[in-house]
Design an enzyme around this catalytic site. Structure first.
Site, mmCIF file in Angstrom:
data_model
loop_
_atom_site.group_PDB
_atom_site.id
_atom_site.type_symbol
_atom_site.label_atom_id
_atom_site.label_comp_id
_atom_site.label_asym_id
_atom_site.label_seq_id
_atom_site.Cartn_x
_atom_site.Cartn_y
_atom_site.Cartn_z
ATOM 1 N N CYS A 1 -9.398 -5.635 0.406
ATOM 2 C CA CYS A 1 -11.151 -4.795 0.518
ATOM 3 C C CYS A 1 -11.557 -5.221 -0.871
ATOM 4 O O CYS A 1 -11.538 -5.655 -2.109
ATOM 5 C CB CYS A 1 -10.666 -3.602 0.487
ATOM 6 S SG CYS A 1 -10.798 -2.127 -0.466
ATOM 7 N N ASN B 1 0.988 -1.030 -0.045
ATOM 8 C CA ASN B 1 -0.039 0.139 0.500
ATOM 9 C C ASN B 1 1.025 1.034 -0.327
ATOM 10 O O ASN B 1 1.500 1.401 0.267
ATOM 11 C CB ASN B 1 -1.151 0.132 0.832
ATOM 12 C CG ASN B 1 -0.266 -0.422 2.494
ATOM 13 O OD1 ASN B 1 0.761 -1.418 2.927
ATOM 14 N ND2 ASN B 1 -1.180 0.179 3.742
ATOM 15 N N GLU C 1 -2.214 -5.081 -3.294
ATOM 16 C CA GLU C 1 -3.476 -5.974 -4.502
ATOM 17 C C GLU C 1 -3.811 -4.864 -5.161
ATOM 18 O O GLU C 1 -2.769 -5.243 -6.352
ATOM 19 C CB GLU C 1 -5.321 -6.440 -3.438
ATOM 20 C CG GLU C 1 -4.615 -7.216 -2.229
ATOM 21 C CD GLU C 1 -4.951 -5.910 -1.143
ATOM 22 O OE1 GLU C 1 -4.752 -5.148 -1.136
ATOM 23 O OE2 GLU C 1 -5.425 -6.758 -0.328
ATOM 24 N N CYS D 1 -4.725 0.682 -2.240
ATOM 25 C CA CYS D 1 -3.753 -0.351 -1.172
ATOM 26 C C CYS D 1 -3.011 -1.379 -2.120
ATOM 27 O O CYS D 1 -2.698 -1.213 -3.570
ATOM 28 C CB CYS D 1 -5.346 -1.027 -1.852
ATOM 29 S SG CYS D 1 -6.313 -1.165 -0.548
ATOM 30 N N GLU E 1 0.076 4.862 0.455
ATOM 31 C CA GLU E 1 -0.655 5.826 1.153
ATOM 32 C C GLU E 1 -0.076 7.433 0.129
ATOM 33 O O GLU E 1 1.111 7.869 0.289
ATOM 34 C CB GLU E 1 -0.300 6.239 2.539
ATOM 35 C CG GLU E 1 -1.386 5.181 3.287
ATOM 36 C CD GLU E 1 -1.545 4.543 4.580
ATOM 37 O OE1 GLU E 1 -1.287 5.592 5.195
ATOM 38 O OE2 GLU E 1 -2.417 3.703 4.597
ATOM 39 N N CYS F 1 -10.366 -3.660 -4.476
ATOM 40 C CA CYS F 1 -9.564 -4.586 -4.726
ATOM 41 C C CYS F 1 -10.493 -6.161 -5.476
ATOM 42 O O CYS F 1 -10.015 -6.548 -6.729
ATOM 43 C CB CYS F 1 -8.613 -4.735 -3.724
ATOM 44 S SG CYS F 1 -7.602 -3.383 -3.229
HETATM 45 N N1 THU Z 1 -5.477 -1.507 2.343
HETATM 46 C C1 THU Z 1 -4.936 -2.308 1.704
HETATM 47 O O1 THU Z 1 -3.644 -2.277 1.409
HETATM 48 N N2 THU Z 1 -5.403 -3.798 1.029
HETATM 49 C C2 THU Z 1 -6.830 -3.968 1.043
HETATM 50 O O2 THU Z 1 -7.360 -4.604 0.536
HETATM 51 C C3 THU Z 1 -7.565 -2.719 2.685
HETATM 52 C C4 THU Z 1 -7.211 -1.656 3.094
HETATM 53 C C5 THU Z 1 -4.466 -0.526 3.143
HETATM 54 C C6 THU Z 1 -5.032 0.753 2.102
HETATM 55 C C7 THU Z 1 -4.307 2.022 3.260
HETATM 56 O O3 THU Z 1 -2.906 2.330 2.990
HETATM 57 C C8 THU Z 1 -4.116 0.564 4.796
HETATM 58 O O4 THU Z 1 -4.706 -0.760 4.324
HETATM 59 C C9 THU Z 1 -5.679 1.120 5.599
HETATM 60 O O5 THU Z 1 -6.804 1.097 5.054
#
Ligand code: THU
Length: 165
Positions: free
Chosen positions: A117, A67, A80, A78, A69, A120
């Site tokens: 999520c 991920n 994925e 994210c 940010e 994704c």
């Molecule tokens: N996140 C992911 O990388 N994948 C997911 O399927 C759920 C959430 C990340 C996004 C964000 O940077 C952090 O987790 C908190 O939501």
């Protein structure tokens, strides 16, 4: 009563659960290790929740993502989707066979499997449809159970498909 006209539809899904990382087949452990390395390099200064993903392609390449940010929160992405878009961009003709996902909170021990999520799942589904074959998905926290889904479709009933466009 209108209720009599209503039909109930049940949607079932089957997942496999491994007790922990050590129970995984060796090849999946190795893919998961790539996801763990990616997770530990995630850029997650805001949520402090690191996620890593690794995809095995049919050309034997492994593509990873973590991920990423952003101070403008919705601009981040994210793990994925970072991985799947990277694979689509770098190896547009390769099929994606397996994907391993792991997540780790910086403030508590993540001992439960963390599924991808919804956004994704929709993005991964696009590539299953494009390549016309299933992508096996494995997901875990830092320790504890690992969940396997034979395909992304199992994780996303009623997905939005291009045939309606
Ligand atoms: N996140 C992911 O990388 N994948 C997911 O399927 C759920 C959430 C990340 C996004 C964000 O940077 C952090 O987790 C908190 O939501």
């Amino acid at each position: 009563m209108n209720d009599k006209l209503m039909k109930e539809v049940k949607i079932e899904t089957t997942l496999e659960v491994y007790e922990d990382f050590n129970e995984l087949p060796k090849a999946i452990q190795s893919l998961m290790n790539s996801a763990i390395a990616a997770r530990d390099n995630a850029y997650a200064p805001y949520s402090k929740f690191n996620v890593g993903a690794a995809i095995l392609l049919d050309n034997n390449e492994i593509v990873i993502g973590s991920n990423q940010e952003n101070a403008c929160f919705p601009s981040g992405l994210c793990a994925e989707r970072t991985a799947i878009f990277y694979a689509g961009a770098k190896y547009p003709n390769a099929k994606m066979l397996k994907m391993a996902i792991t997540a780790s909170s910086q403030s508590q021990v993540t001992d439960q499997p963390i599924p991808p999520c919804g956004a994704c799942r929709q993005s991964i589904a696009e590539y299953e449809i494009k390549q016309d074959s299933a992508i096996e998905i494995y997901f875990m926290g830092v320790k504890g159970k690992v969940v396997k889904s034979e395909s992304l479709a199992n994780l996303l009933p009623l997905l939005f498909e291009s045939s309606v466009l």
